[in-house]
Design a protein around this motif. Structure first.
Motif, PDB file in Angstrom:
ATOM      1  N   GLY A 106       0.834  -1.192   0.000  1.00 38.05           N
ATOM      2  CA  GLY A 106       0.000   0.000   0.000  1.00 38.05           C
ATOM      3  C   GLY A 106       0.869   1.242   0.000  1.00 38.05           C
ATOM      4  N   ALA A 107       0.320   2.363  -0.490  1.00 33.17           N
ATOM      5  CA  ALA A 107       1.044   3.633  -0.499  1.00 33.17           C
ATOM      6  C   ALA A 107       0.102   4.745  -0.058  1.00 33.17           C
ATOM      7  N   VAL A 108       0.652   5.692   0.698  1.00 34.93           N
ATOM      8  CA  VAL A 108      -0.157   6.755   1.313  1.00 34.93           C
ATOM      9  C   VAL A 108       0.456   8.113   0.998  1.00 34.93           C
ATOM     10  N   THR A 109      -0.379   9.034   0.515  1.00 39.76           N
ATOM     11  CA  THR A 109       0.035  10.423   0.418  1.00 39.76           C
ATOM     12  C   THR A 109      -1.127  11.299   0.841  1.00 39.76           C
ATOM     13  N   GLY A 110      -0.920  12.621   0.834  1.00 38.85           N
ATOM     14  CA  GLY A 110      -1.958  13.547   1.250  1.00 38.85           C
ATOM     15  C   GLY A 110      -1.340  14.780   1.882  1.00 38.85           C
ATOM     16  N   SER A 111      -2.082  15.877   1.876  1.00 37.18           N
ATOM     17  CA  SER A 111      -1.568  17.120   2.443  1.00 37.18           C
ATOM     18  C   SER A 111      -1.499  17.075   3.960  1.00 37.18           C
ATOM     19  N   VAL A 112      -2.366  16.275   4.572  1.00 39.31           N
ATOM     20  CA  VAL A 112      -2.419  16.162   6.032  1.00 39.31           C
ATOM     21  C   VAL A 112      -2.586  14.690   6.391  1.00 39.31           C
ATOM     22  N   ALA A 182      -3.491   2.509  -3.129  1.00 40.38           N
ATOM     23  CA  ALA A 182      -2.884   3.800  -2.806  1.00 40.38           C
ATOM     24  C   ALA A 182      -3.987   4.772  -2.420  1.00 40.38           C
ATOM     25  N   CYS A 183      -3.699   5.659  -1.477  1.00 39.28           N
ATOM     26  CA  CYS A 183      -4.707   6.611  -1.017  1.00 39.28           C
ATOM     27  C   CYS A 183      -4.170   8.026  -0.981  1.00 39.28           C
ATOM     28  N   VAL A 184      -5.099   8.981  -1.111  1.00 43.90           N
ATOM     29  CA  VAL A 184      -4.833  10.399  -0.866  1.00 43.90           C
ATOM     30  C   VAL A 184      -5.708  10.798   0.317  1.00 43.90           C
ATOM     31  N   THR A 185      -5.086  11.085   1.452  1.00 47.04           N
ATOM     32  CA  THR A 185      -5.850  11.363   2.671  1.00 47.04           C
ATOM     33  C   THR A 185      -6.685  12.622   2.536  1.00 47.04           C
ATOM     34  N   THR A 186      -6.072  13.687   1.990  1.00 43.84           N
ATOM     35  CA  THR A 186      -6.768  14.946   1.753  1.00 43.84           C
ATOM     36  C   THR A 186      -5.879  15.825   0.898  1.00 43.84           C
ATOM     37  N   VAL A 187      -6.424  16.925   0.427  1.00 46.57           N
ATOM     38  CA  VAL A 187      -5.676  17.896  -0.368  1.00 46.57           C
ATOM     39  C   VAL A 187      -5.910  19.265   0.233  1.00 46.57           C
ATOM     40  N   GLY A 188      -4.835  20.029   0.419  1.00 45.10           N
ATOM     41  CA  GLY A 188      -4.967  21.356   0.988  1.00 45.10           C
ATOM     42  C   GLY A 188      -3.792  22.235   0.635  1.00 45.10           C
ATOM     43  N   THR A 279     -14.930   2.194  18.087  1.00 44.89           N
ATOM     44  CA  THR A 279     -14.199   3.209  18.836  1.00 44.89           C
ATOM     45  C   THR A 279     -12.799   3.402  18.264  1.00 44.89           C
ATOM     46  N   LEU A 280     -12.296   4.611  18.480  1.00 52.42           N
ATOM     47  CA  LEU A 280     -10.940   4.977  18.077  1.00 52.42           C
ATOM     48  C   LEU A 280     -10.113   5.328  19.309  1.00 52.42           C
ATOM     49  N   GLY A 281      -8.823   5.160  19.190  1.00 52.17           N
ATOM     50  CA  GLY A 281      -7.918   5.645  20.224  1.00 52.17           C
ATOM     51  C   GLY A 281      -7.488   7.072  19.963  1.00 52.17           C
ATOM     52  N   GLN A 282      -8.164   7.776  19.063  1.00 51.19           N
ATOM     53  CA  GLN A 282      -7.867   9.160  18.687  1.00 51.19           C
ATOM     54  C   GLN A 282      -9.100  10.009  18.943  1.00 51.19           C
ATOM     55  N   SER A 283      -8.893  11.252  19.351  1.00 49.79           N
ATOM     56  CA  SER A 283     -10.039  12.115  19.650  1.00 49.79           C
ATOM     57  C   SER A 283     -10.203  13.261  18.669  1.00 49.79           C
ATOM     58  N   GLY A 284      -9.248  13.467  17.765  1.00 48.60           N
ATOM     59  CA  GLY A 284      -9.338  14.561  16.807  1.00 48.60           C
ATOM     60  C   GLY A 284     -10.415  14.299  15.765  1.00 48.60           C
ATOM     61  N   PHE A 285     -11.195  15.337  15.420  1.00 48.97           N
ATOM     62  CA  PHE A 285     -12.292  15.167  14.475  1.00 48.97           C
ATOM     63  C   PHE A 285     -11.818  14.673  13.114  1.00 48.97           C
ATOM     64  N   HIS A 286     -10.604  15.057  12.716  1.00 50.27           N
ATOM     65  CA  HIS A 286     -10.091  14.613  11.411  1.00 50.27           C
ATOM     66  C   HIS A 286      -9.944  13.096  11.344  1.00 50.27           C
ATOM     67  N   TRP A 287      -9.921  12.452  12.525  1.00 51.86           N
ATOM     68  CA  TRP A 287      -9.792  10.999  12.527  1.00 51.86           C
ATOM     69  C   TRP A 287     -11.093  10.290  12.156  1.00 51.86           C
ATOM     70  N   GLY A 288     -12.192  11.033  12.073  1.00 51.01           N
ATOM     71  CA  GLY A 288     -13.406  10.423  11.549  1.00 51.01           C
ATOM     72  C   GLY A 288     -13.190   9.941  10.121  1.00 51.01           C
ATOM     73  N   LEU A 289     -12.744  10.843   9.249  1.00 51.82           N
ATOM     74  CA  LEU A 289     -12.471  10.466   7.861  1.00 51.82           C
ATOM     75  C   LEU A 289     -11.181   9.651   7.739  1.00 51.82           C
ATOM     76  N   ASN A 342       3.721  19.238  12.982  1.00 53.23           N
ATOM     77  CA  ASN A 342       3.520  19.949  11.723  1.00 53.23           C
ATOM     78  C   ASN A 342       2.198  20.680  11.734  1.00 53.23           C
ATOM     79  N   ALA A 343       2.027  21.590  10.762  1.00 56.40           N
ATOM     80  CA  ALA A 343       0.795  22.371  10.712  1.00 56.40           C
ATOM     81  C   ALA A 343       0.601  22.981   9.337  1.00 56.40           C
ATOM     82  N   ASN A 344      -0.668  23.120   8.969  1.00 61.10           N
ATOM     83  CA  ASN A 344      -1.085  23.829   7.766  1.00 61.10           C
ATOM     84  C   ASN A 344      -2.518  24.275   8.026  1.00 61.10           C
ATOM     85  N   PRO A 345      -3.108  25.077   7.160  1.00 61.41           N
ATOM     86  CA  PRO A 345      -4.454  25.580   7.458  1.00 61.41           C
ATOM     87  C   PRO A 345      -5.491  24.487   7.704  1.00 61.41           C
ATOM     88  N   LEU A 346      -5.424  23.376   6.981  1.00 62.79           N
ATOM     89  CA  LEU A 346      -6.388  22.288   7.180  1.00 62.79           C
ATOM     90  C   LEU A 346      -6.247  21.661   8.564  1.00 62.79           C
TER      91      LEU A 346
END
Length: 466
Positions: A106-112, A182-188, A279-289, A342-346
């Motif tokens: 598998g391969a993973v990319t994405g802005s965040v 392969a996946c693209v997590t998001t674009v920003g 359930t998730l072991g993560q609490s950030g909303f972005h972890w929904g998607l 790390n950080a970006n607007p998204l």
């Protein structure tokens, strides 16, 4: 069971790279280009960059290296001599892939979220059988072939993180991996200073990961991003099977509800038409998607759904990517959320939303400490000032900031939300005790290069540990 064969023999390295052995035959059990990371039995690759790796061959052999890949014979031990050590590393990665045709990749990319999603996928692969993955953020022109070359012969599945800083970098790396999914997590708006057409260029670059897919490979796409049509077109052009995730009807994986709970979150979703509640072991909303992206990738790599859900439930935030610590400071405890890697607007907006949803004790505040977001080009001022909207929407109480770009946000904040501003993260870290009070929940976030981690470390040290 562990591989009984060495990772590489000198004869295999010669065959893969076209090099010639200088010295005695050897067997290597690992591989690295950093002489400071050598463990006995490693193969040392003398890359030539800002510093010539050949200068460190002696140190590598002194630390126990079994052999090296070089462009000339070196003192201290045997070496396979090649015309170009980076090309040799690439050839070794390809040879590793070709000698293990049974491995599902598998391969993973994405802005965040690349690294966290990669490691969450790896958690699922590990539960399903022997697996291999990128470590740290080894996702560039060195890290990807190195990760391939490190792949043990006996693994059943592997996942690789692929990143970029400029146009034209992702497709060649994906072609090294030849992923089955392969996946693209998001674009920003990340690394946009390198793209004349801004975020549209970023989307096209991220979409190029599908160029490396094996025939009938699976393209996992975030259907919620503005440039989803670009991702979709690239996947179809590559002849991929599409699997999409999002919040609206029609996606293969659809997020219905995300509820933060103690120690993580509860998700309600549909997965290929089947209702899911996990359930998730993560609490950030972005972890929904993110979680749906992980499930689709694991499904494409032949990991059972129950196994994938178990992995997501157990997977904890990585260092600097959402780790939560209760700091027992002398005046009273506060909660630290370390998002300093790390950080970006998204990711900023996602972090603010997650912080805003967390309950605080009476008298406690929701506080953010922010350092500059980097590589935003001529949009930097607008994007930094634009953080004022998601901060207000999340109902955050106080904002401290460091850096000349964050000064723009600081000046735009209403006085009731405006905390300290300092020119550097180091100066702000020196005043860590002024940033919080008992009962607060404080999140530290900024680009790695703007040193947000200094502030996170200083806040953690208020509890008596560095």
């Amino acid at each position: 069971m562990p591989d009984s064969k060495p990772l590489w023999t000198s004869a295999e390295i010669e065959a893969a790279t076209g090099g010639k052995l200088s010295g005695s035959p050897f067997e290597a059990t690992g591989i690295t280009y950093n002489s400071r990371e050598i463990v006995p039995g490693d193969l040392f690759v003398a890359l030539q960059g800002a510093r010539d790796g050949h200068e460190f061959a002696g140190s590598a052999f002194g630390a126990g290296a079994a052999g090296a890949i070089t462009v000339r014979p070196v003192e201290g031990g045997p070496a396979v001599v090649t015309a170009d050590t980076l090309r040799a590393l690439e050839a070794l990665g390809v040879a590793s892939r070709e000698r293990s045709p049974h491995v599902r990749r598998g391969a993973v990319t994405g802005s965040v979220g690349k690294t966290s999603v990669t490691q969450a996928i790896k958690a699922g692969l590990d539960l399903a059988g022997p697996a291999h993955a990128s470590i740290k953020s080894y996702n560039n022109h060195i890290g990807v072939p190195l990760t391939l070359a490190r792949m043990p012969r006996t693994v059943e599945r592997a996942v690789f993180e692929i990143g970029m800083n400029a146009p034209g970098e992702i497709a060649p790396l994906s072609k090294f991996v030849r992923p089955h999914a392969a996946c693209v997590t998001t674009v920003g708006p990340v690394h946009i200073e390198a793209f004349a057409n801004g975020e549209a260029g970023v989307a096209a670059e991220k979409a190029s990961i599908f160029e490396g897919l094996v025939p009938d490979g699976v393209a996992v796409i975030n259907g919620e991003v503005d440039f989803a049509v670009v991702l979709d077109a690239a996947a179809r052009k590559a002849g991929a099977r599409l699997a999409t995730f999002g919040t609206s009807a029609g996606h293969d994986a659809r997020l219905l509800d995300f509820q933060p709970i103690e120690g993580g979150a509860r998700i309600k979703a549909e997965f290929y038409g089947k209702p899911l509640d996990f359930t998730l072991g993560q609490s950030g909303f972005h972890w929904g998607l993110n979680s749906l992206c992980v499930l689709l990738m694991l499904d494409a790599l032949d990991v059972p759904l129950d196994t994938a859900l178990q992995a997501l439930g157990d997977f904890q935030p990585l260092a600097g990517r959402g780790q939560v610590t209760v700091v027992q400071a002398p005046g009273g405890a506060f909660t630290l959320i370390d998002e300093s890697y790390n950080a970006n607007p998204l990711s900023m907006a996602a972090g603010f939303r997650s912080l805003g949803a967390k309950p605080v004790v009476e008298g406690g505040r929701r506080v953010v400490v922010l350092t500059d977001m980097l590589e935003l080009g001529d949009q930097s001022r607008t994007l930094h000032e634009g953080l004022i909207q998601p901060i207000a929407a999340a109902g955050l109480d106080l904002v401290h900031a460091a850096g000349m770009e964050m000064r723009r946000l600081h000046d735009a904040l209403p006085p009731t939300r405006r905390g300290l501003w300092r020119e550097t993260a180091a100066e702000l870290a020196a005043e860590a005790a002024k940033l919080v009070r008992p009962g607060d929940i404080v999140m530290v976030k900024g680009s790695n290069g703007s040193k947000a981690s200094l502030v996170a470390k200083a806040l953690g040290a208020l509890g008596g540990s560095a």
